[in-house]
Design a protein around this motif. Structure first.
Motif, PDB file in Angstrom:
ATOM      1  N   CYS A 159      11.658 -40.834  19.027  1.00 20.90           N
ATOM      2  CA  CYS A 159      12.793 -39.944  18.807  1.00 20.90           C
ATOM      3  C   CYS A 159      12.982 -39.043  20.016  1.00 20.90           C
ATOM      4  CB  CYS A 159      12.565 -39.082  17.561  1.00 20.90           C
ATOM      5  SG  CYS A 159      13.858 -37.862  17.228  1.00 20.90           S
ATOM      6  N   ASN A 160      14.235 -38.842  20.381  1.00 17.78           N
ATOM      7  CA  ASN A 160      14.608 -37.715  21.242  1.00 17.78           C
ATOM      8  C   ASN A 160      15.285 -36.722  20.308  1.00 17.78           C
ATOM      9  OD1 ASN A 160      15.612 -35.858  23.031  1.00 17.78           O
ATOM     10  ND2 ASN A 160      16.665 -37.327  24.330  1.00 17.78           N
ATOM     11  N   GLU A 161      14.539 -35.683  19.941  1.00 19.37           N
ATOM     12  CA  GLU A 161      15.009 -34.754  18.915  1.00 19.37           C
ATOM     13  C   GLU A 161      15.876 -33.694  19.579  1.00 19.37           C
ATOM     14  OE1 GLU A 161      15.474 -31.993  16.236  1.00 19.37           O
ATOM     15  OE2 GLU A 161      13.454 -31.489  16.937  1.00 19.37           O
ATOM     16  N   GLY A 162      17.026 -34.157  20.113  1.00 19.11           N
ATOM     17  CA  GLY A 162      17.912 -33.303  20.891  1.00 19.11           C
ATOM     18  C   GLY A 162      18.354 -32.061  20.131  1.00 19.11           C
ATOM     19  N   THR A 163      18.423 -30.943  20.849  1.00 23.35           N
ATOM     20  CA  THR A 163      18.632 -29.632  20.230  1.00 23.35           C
ATOM     21  C   THR A 163      19.667 -28.834  21.021  1.00 23.35           C
ATOM     22  OG1 THR A 163      16.324 -29.609  19.506  1.00 23.35           O
ATOM     23  CG2 THR A 163      17.467 -27.491  19.562  1.00 23.35           C
ATOM     24  N   ILE A 164      20.544 -28.161  20.313  1.00 23.91           N
ATOM     25  CA  ILE A 164      21.444 -27.191  20.941  1.00 23.91           C
ATOM     26  C   ILE A 164      20.765 -25.828  20.836  1.00 23.91           C
ATOM     27  CG2 ILE A 164      23.769 -26.219  20.980  1.00 23.91           C
ATOM     28  CD1 ILE A 164      23.626 -29.235  21.580  1.00 23.91           C
ATOM     29  N   ARG A 165      20.178 -25.374  21.939  1.00 28.47           N
ATOM     30  CA  ARG A 165      19.224 -24.264  21.901  1.00 28.47           C
ATOM     31  C   ARG A 165      19.804 -22.953  21.384  1.00 28.47           C
ATOM     32  NH1 ARG A 165      14.329 -26.262  21.354  1.00 28.47           N
ATOM     33  NH2 ARG A 165      13.860 -27.793  22.977  1.00 28.47           N
ATOM     34  N   ASP A 166      20.982 -22.550  21.853  1.00 28.36           N
ATOM     35  CA  ASP A 166      21.478 -21.249  21.405  1.00 28.36           C
ATOM     36  C   ASP A 166      21.874 -21.280  19.935  1.00 28.36           C
ATOM     37  OD1 ASP A 166      23.550 -22.939  22.181  1.00 28.36           O
ATOM     38  OD2 ASP A 166      24.806 -21.344  22.979  1.00 28.36           O
ATOM     39  N   TRP A 167      22.154 -22.476  19.398  1.00 28.44           N
ATOM     40  CA  TRP A 167      22.537 -22.571  17.991  1.00 28.44           C
ATOM     41  C   TRP A 167      21.331 -22.560  17.045  1.00 28.44           C
ATOM     42  CZ3 TRP A 167      27.264 -23.373  15.173  1.00 28.44           C
ATOM     43  CH2 TRP A 167      28.404 -23.087  15.936  1.00 28.44           C
ATOM     44  N   VAL A 168      20.114 -22.647  17.558  1.00 29.39           N
ATOM     45  CA  VAL A 168      18.959 -22.435  16.683  1.00 29.39           C
ATOM     46  C   VAL A 168      18.653 -20.946  16.553  1.00 29.39           C
ATOM     47  CG1 VAL A 168      17.938 -24.684  17.210  1.00 29.39           C
ATOM     48  CG2 VAL A 168      17.183 -22.671  18.497  1.00 29.39           C
ATOM     49  N   ARG A 169      19.451 -20.102  17.215  1.00 24.52           N
ATOM     50  CA  ARG A 169      19.271 -18.647  17.139  1.00 24.52           C
ATOM     51  C   ARG A 169      20.475 -17.977  16.469  1.00 24.52           C
ATOM     52  NH1 ARG A 169      14.979 -20.352  18.256  1.00 24.52           N
ATOM     53  NH2 ARG A 169      13.749 -20.015  20.145  1.00 24.52           N
ATOM     54  N   HIS A 170      21.277 -18.727  15.756  1.00 24.25           N
ATOM     55  CA  HIS A 170      22.482 -18.161  15.151  1.00 24.25           C
ATOM     56  C   HIS A 170      22.195 -17.373  13.870  1.00 24.25           C
ATOM     57  CE1 HIS A 170      26.295 -20.177  16.955  1.00 24.25           C
ATOM     58  NE2 HIS A 170      25.500 -19.691  17.875  1.00 24.25           N
ATOM     59  N   ALA A 171      21.017 -17.523  13.338  1.00 24.05           N
ATOM     60  CA  ALA A 171      20.664 -16.800  12.123  1.00 24.05           C
ATOM     61  C   ALA A 171      19.224 -16.317  12.256  1.00 24.05           C
ATOM     62  CB  ALA A 171      20.834 -17.685  10.893  1.00 24.05           C
ATOM     63  N   LYS A 172      18.769 -15.551  11.297  1.00 25.73           N
ATOM     64  CA  LYS A 172      17.454 -14.924  11.436  1.00 25.73           C
ATOM     65  C   LYS A 172      16.302 -15.894  11.196  1.00 25.73           C
ATOM     66  CE  LYS A 172      14.903 -10.796  10.043  1.00 25.73           C
ATOM     67  NZ  LYS A 172      14.937  -9.554   9.263  1.00 25.73           N
ATOM     68  N   PHE A 173      16.466 -16.829  10.233  1.00 27.04           N
ATOM     69  CA  PHE A 173      15.315 -17.595   9.798  1.00 27.04           C
ATOM     70  C   PHE A 173      15.380 -19.102  10.065  1.00 27.04           C
ATOM     71  CE2 PHE A 173      13.301 -14.082   8.040  1.00 27.04           C
ATOM     72  CZ  PHE A 173      14.141 -13.370   7.202  1.00 27.04           C
ATOM     73  N   ASN A 174      16.574 -19.672  10.261  1.00 26.08           N
ATOM     74  CA  ASN A 174      16.636 -21.131  10.274  1.00 26.08           C
ATOM     75  C   ASN A 174      17.075 -21.688  11.613  1.00 26.08           C
ATOM     76  OD1 ASN A 174      19.632 -21.615  10.314  1.00 26.08           O
ATOM     77  ND2 ASN A 174      19.496 -20.342   8.499  1.00 26.08           N
ATOM     78  N   VAL A 175      16.811 -23.014  11.795  1.00 26.72           N
ATOM     79  CA  VAL A 175      17.214 -23.711  13.013  1.00 26.72           C
ATOM     80  C   VAL A 175      18.175 -24.851  12.694  1.00 26.72           C
ATOM     81  CG1 VAL A 175      15.046 -23.149  14.172  1.00 26.72           C
ATOM     82  CG2 VAL A 175      15.252 -25.312  12.931  1.00 26.72           C
ATOM     83  N   THR A 176      18.623 -24.930  11.461  1.00 27.68           N
ATOM     84  CA  THR A 176      19.390 -26.085  11.001  1.00 27.68           C
ATOM     85  C   THR A 176      20.604 -26.374  11.870  1.00 27.68           C
ATOM     86  OG1 THR A 176      18.672 -25.737   8.709  1.00 27.68           O
ATOM     87  CG2 THR A 176      20.649 -27.059   9.040  1.00 27.68           C
ATOM     88  N   GLN A 177      21.363 -25.348  12.221  1.00 25.33           N
ATOM     89  CA  GLN A 177      22.603 -25.575  12.962  1.00 25.33           C
ATOM     90  C   GLN A 177      22.342 -26.261  14.301  1.00 25.33           C
ATOM     91  OE1 GLN A 177      21.423 -22.758  11.547  1.00 25.33           O
ATOM     92  NE2 GLN A 177      23.003 -21.187  11.397  1.00 25.33           N
ATOM     93  N   GLY A 178      21.406 -25.747  15.051  1.00 25.06           N
ATOM     94  CA  GLY A 178      21.139 -26.274  16.390  1.00 25.06           C
ATOM     95  C   GLY A 178      20.498 -27.639  16.403  1.00 25.06           C
ATOM     96  N   LYS A 179      19.996 -28.054  15.253  1.00 24.27           N
ATOM     97  CA  LYS A 179      19.326 -29.343  15.148  1.00 24.27           C
ATOM     98  C   LYS A 179      20.214 -30.443  14.576  1.00 24.27           C
ATOM     99  CE  LYS A 179      15.096 -28.153  16.469  1.00 24.27           C
ATOM    100  NZ  LYS A 179      14.370 -28.831  17.569  1.00 24.27           N
ATOM    101  N   ASN A 180      21.454 -30.135  14.221  1.00 28.39           N
ATOM    102  CA  ASN A 180      22.233 -31.119  13.470  1.00 28.39           C
ATOM    103  C   ASN A 180      23.647 -31.373  13.995  1.00 28.39           C
ATOM    104  OD1 ASN A 180      20.795 -32.306  11.014  1.00 28.39           O
ATOM    105  ND2 ASN A 180      20.175 -30.158  10.956  1.00 28.39           N
ATOM    106  N   PHE A 181      23.928 -30.977  15.232  1.00 26.37           N
ATOM    107  CA  PHE A 181      25.203 -31.397  15.810  1.00 26.37           C
ATOM    108  C   PHE A 181      25.253 -32.925  15.851  1.00 26.37           C
ATOM    109  CE2 PHE A 181      25.705 -27.056  17.076  1.00 26.37           C
ATOM    110  CZ  PHE A 181      27.054 -26.883  17.367  1.00 26.37           C
ATOM    111  N   ASP A 182      26.399 -33.479  15.509  1.00 29.44           N
ATOM    112  CA  ASP A 182      26.545 -34.935  15.481  1.00 29.44           C
ATOM    113  C   ASP A 182      26.143 -35.551  16.822  1.00 29.44           C
ATOM    114  OD1 ASP A 182      27.584 -34.612  12.959  1.00 29.44           O
ATOM    115  OD2 ASP A 182      29.595 -35.352  13.440  1.00 29.44           O
ATOM    116  N   GLY A 183      25.328 -36.597  16.744  1.00 34.45           N
ATOM    117  CA  GLY A 183      25.030 -37.411  17.913  1.00 34.45           C
ATOM    118  C   GLY A 183      24.277 -36.730  19.026  1.00 34.45           C
TER     119      GLY A 183
END
Length: 287
Positions: A159-183
């Motif tokens: 796996c290349n578990e690609g991440t949008i780094r600033d979007w894992v900091r959009h909330a206090k506790f979770n990383v869901t957003q930055g980990k789930n951009f399509d493709g």
């Protein structure tokens, strides 16, 4: 050679087959009436059977197919964060490694297959790479003891578990957003049937960007073993055949360089591990 099973698209159809250096054997044509997807093969416990009884013929050249993620419709994709000692130290918070793994969920749509472009979204340029080893569950279980955990593995992948780094900091506790951009991530190229613990005991894991090694470590140094990960996850959720577990990345992601270096269109990322081959993806802007 170790069996390498792929899910692919050709002529507008999704199929599965056996990858060989000289080409692809279309196993859907042989076993499709019994098992329409690799997930169904895994559920039936027949990965070894389809490999051993595969016809000795080539149906497609690699140039004629598009690689898809090997299990296209898993019930769950569960990812492990901070699973190598140097990764824990990267946080510079003075804390020792936790007693239990940090976990998060990804959706199938956030991954593409081997040789498909990872898509950098217009919302952020901070697309980063994370090379990891994938475990695919073959036997259902709940509260699986560690000494039985490996019996529940059907296959391995990369796996290349690609991440949008600033979007894992959009909330206090979770990383869901930055980990789930399509493709933005990839899984593949194939499934390698799990045979013994030797395959994962101390496998070398390497990530390269444009040929430059950025991550390099061994699974023998993981904070949480494959046994621990499977046992721990199965405490709170029933693992079922086809579930995908992404087991953690070494130090060296672009976010940790000085200054940070993000993936950009035209870059090529390769993730390689002992016995599992090489997962390769280019980078392109999302259209």
């Amino acid at each position: 050679m170790t069996a390498r099973l792929i899910t692919f698209s050709t002529g507008g159809e999704t199929r599965y087959g056996l990858w060989r250096p000289e080409g692809i054997t279309d196993l859907s044509a042989v076993f499709g009436e019994r098992w329409s997807t690799l997930k169904e093969v895994i559920e039936a416990g027949t990965l070894t059977e389809i490999v051993e009884t595969a016809p000795d013929r080539i149906d497609f050249q690699e140039s004629e197919i598009e690689f898809l993620i090997p299990v296209t419709n898993p019930e769950k994709i569960i990812c492990v964060g901070v699973n190598f000692p140097d990764r824990n130290e990267e946080y510079k918070d003075g804390q020792t490694a936790p007693k239990n793994p940090s976990l998060f969920i990804r959706f199938p749509r956030s991954f593409v297959g081997h040789k498909q472009a990872l898509r950098r979204p217009p919302e952020s340029p901070q697309l980063d790479y994370e090379g990891e080893i994938v475990v695919v569950i073959g036997k259902a279980g709940r509260r699986i003891p560690e000494d039985k955990a490996l019996e529940h593995i059907a296959a391995l992948s990369l796996c290349n578990e690609g991440t949008i780094r600033d979007w894992v900091r959009h909330a206090k506790f979770n990383v869901t957003q930055g980990k789930n951009f399509d493709g933005t991530g990839s899984i593949g190229p194939w499934l390698v049937p799990f045979v013994s613990e030797e395959q994962i005991r101390d496998a070398k894991l390497i990530t390269r960007v444009n040929g430059e090694t950025r991550q390099h470590d061994r699974t023998g140094r993981m904070i949480f073993s494959f046994r621990k990960i499977i046992s721990y996850i199965s405490t709170f959720t029933t693992l079922v055949p086809g579930d995908v577990i992404v087991t953690g990345t070494p130090t060296g992601a672009g976010a940790r360089l000085e200054p940070p270096v993000w993936l950009k269109p035209g870059d090529v990322v390769e993730v390689e591990a002992t016995g599992l081959g090489r997962l390769e993806n280019s980078i392109a802007d999302e259209e």
